[in-house]
Design a protein around this motif. Sequence first.
Motif, PDB file in Angstrom:
ATOM      1  N   SER A 185      43.891  18.600  18.026  1.00  0.00           N
ATOM      2  CA  SER A 185      44.894  17.388  18.456  1.00  0.00           C
ATOM      3  C   SER A 185      45.445  17.786  16.768  1.00  0.00           C
ATOM      4  O   SER A 185      46.809  18.135  16.122  1.00  0.00           O
ATOM      5  N   ILE A 205      43.913  24.278  20.521  1.00  0.00           N
ATOM      6  CA  ILE A 205      43.495  23.881  21.954  1.00  0.00           C
ATOM      7  C   ILE A 205      42.290  24.463  22.613  1.00  0.00           C
ATOM      8  O   ILE A 205      42.093  25.460  23.676  1.00  0.00           O
ATOM      9  N   VAL A 255      45.629  14.542  23.739  1.00  0.00           N
ATOM     10  CA  VAL A 255      44.874  14.858  23.970  1.00  0.00           C
ATOM     11  C   VAL A 255      44.146  14.170  24.779  1.00  0.00           C
ATOM     12  O   VAL A 255      42.976  14.330  25.032  1.00  0.00           O
TER      13      VAL A 255
END
Length: 562
Positions: free
Chosen positions: A456, A480, A438
Amino acid sequence: METRRRFPPPSCTSPSPASTLRSLPAAPRSSGDRIQASDALPIPIRHTNLLFSLLFVCSIVFLMRRWRDKVRESIPLHAVDLSELVSIISVVASLIYLISFFGIAIVQSIVSSHEDEVDDFLPDSKMTPSPAPSSDLAMPMLAGREDEDIIAAVVAGKTPSYALESAIGDCHRAAEIRREAIRRISGRGLDGLPLEGFDYGSILGQCCEMPVGYVQLPVGIAGPLILDGREHYLPMATTEGCLVASTNRGCKAIAESGGAASVVLRDAMTRAPVVRFLTAARAAELKFFLEEPTNFDNLSVIFNRSSRFARLQDIQCALVGRNLYMRFCCTTGDAMGMNMVSKGVQNVLDYIQNDFPDMDVISLSGNFCSDKKPSAVNWILGRGKSVVCEAVIKEEVVKKVLKTSVSALVEVNTIKNLAGSAIAGALGGFNAHASNIVSAIFIATGQDPAQNVESSHCITMMEAVNDGKDLHISVTMPSIEVGTVGGGTQLASQSACLDLLGVKGACMESPGANARLLATIVAGAVLAGELSLMSALAAGQLVKSHMKYNRSCKDTSKAASN
């Protein structure tokens, strides 16, 4: 809510006559003394509009009647006499005026309202105007001064470092001067930090303040990642050896097994202000008010006015004593959306202040959002894009590419990612290294690196399927937080990485589609990274791989000689 405006106190320093002349504001004008846009016309605007309107109508009527008579008498229409020629010219002239200049009154109203807004931020006319500080008066003159003089002024504290860009008018020169001033003040140089080769104007007022250079970070490419039937090459900005290679191996295993699939479960950015009342009962009244469906419809209209992309989805309330936390959830198009949702929340707070005048707004963000912090609310309810990504890895691929077995992967995942994270008290950390992937993609594509904290959040699941022969792997990531417009996404390097992924800018056909696609790509990359690292752990190859890719032969030979 009341907005308090504070004005600078009168200066104690006596200004010079010249500076006094420059600092004195113009005498206040009444509304009748303001410069009107229609002053350029020889007669008042209303008379001018009426004149051209009558001219247009009369000319059209005259021409229509003449042409009707010509048709009846079989006279060619192109045979034009003087009166018809004058009428045609009048129609064209009046039409040009009506199209181009009829909006002068509208323009003037905008100008007037702008002046009113400016007046709201000025002190009362009865107040004695205070002269501007001498350093501010010198600001426009810095562009013509030598670098050495400006550096000396910054070091001496006479010229603020943060004002160099606006004072000089050259962002690169400002960075160079600031850099030298810092060297002289601190006694330490920045020789290893590059200055040339960067467009400092692109970050002015939006990405970084007081720049002195930029950090070089390598970008590697992993892939292709086969996700939902499409190929994606993953740009990863990192200084950790083996990360790109490991993710690339995971992409290979997924591709040879037919690819991965993803689903966006929810798309909702959040902001949670906190307000306080005199009593908990009064705070509960607002909670019930917000939870009433009929009131929610009205609040949605108020909230959605903040942007053509903002759409309020729901409001979740939590009461703590006499403090009420309100978690607003909304879609934000292709933007990550923090500023957008904040504006919408402010609109709603202003609106409900009318019905709850005793409401005291403590903070626009009360940490119930929750932004850039690990939190159970994001783990459970989600924030940004909630995505699940899965793939079935064939047995032969597990053995050939990943160098391990299905049973070993399932066992390690259960004992490490699930049980191990549980005894560690992990919050959203039931994975091997989702944060690695990420962070690398976030930095490469111009996302906010600090939002890696909640982005994450991930739980990795592995199960044996098809009579234990194949491996089903999935990652579930509830928060996200990505965008493809705004912030660092518009910088040249980051924009190029977004373009590589096919998600650069906003999606005109379906607003929000690019941001959702980017979120699924991030989840797919995490899936590949988890698959490869867990395979290395199951096969006992972790140390060997890191020594191969994280330590160059040159460094190893130096270490041996030492």
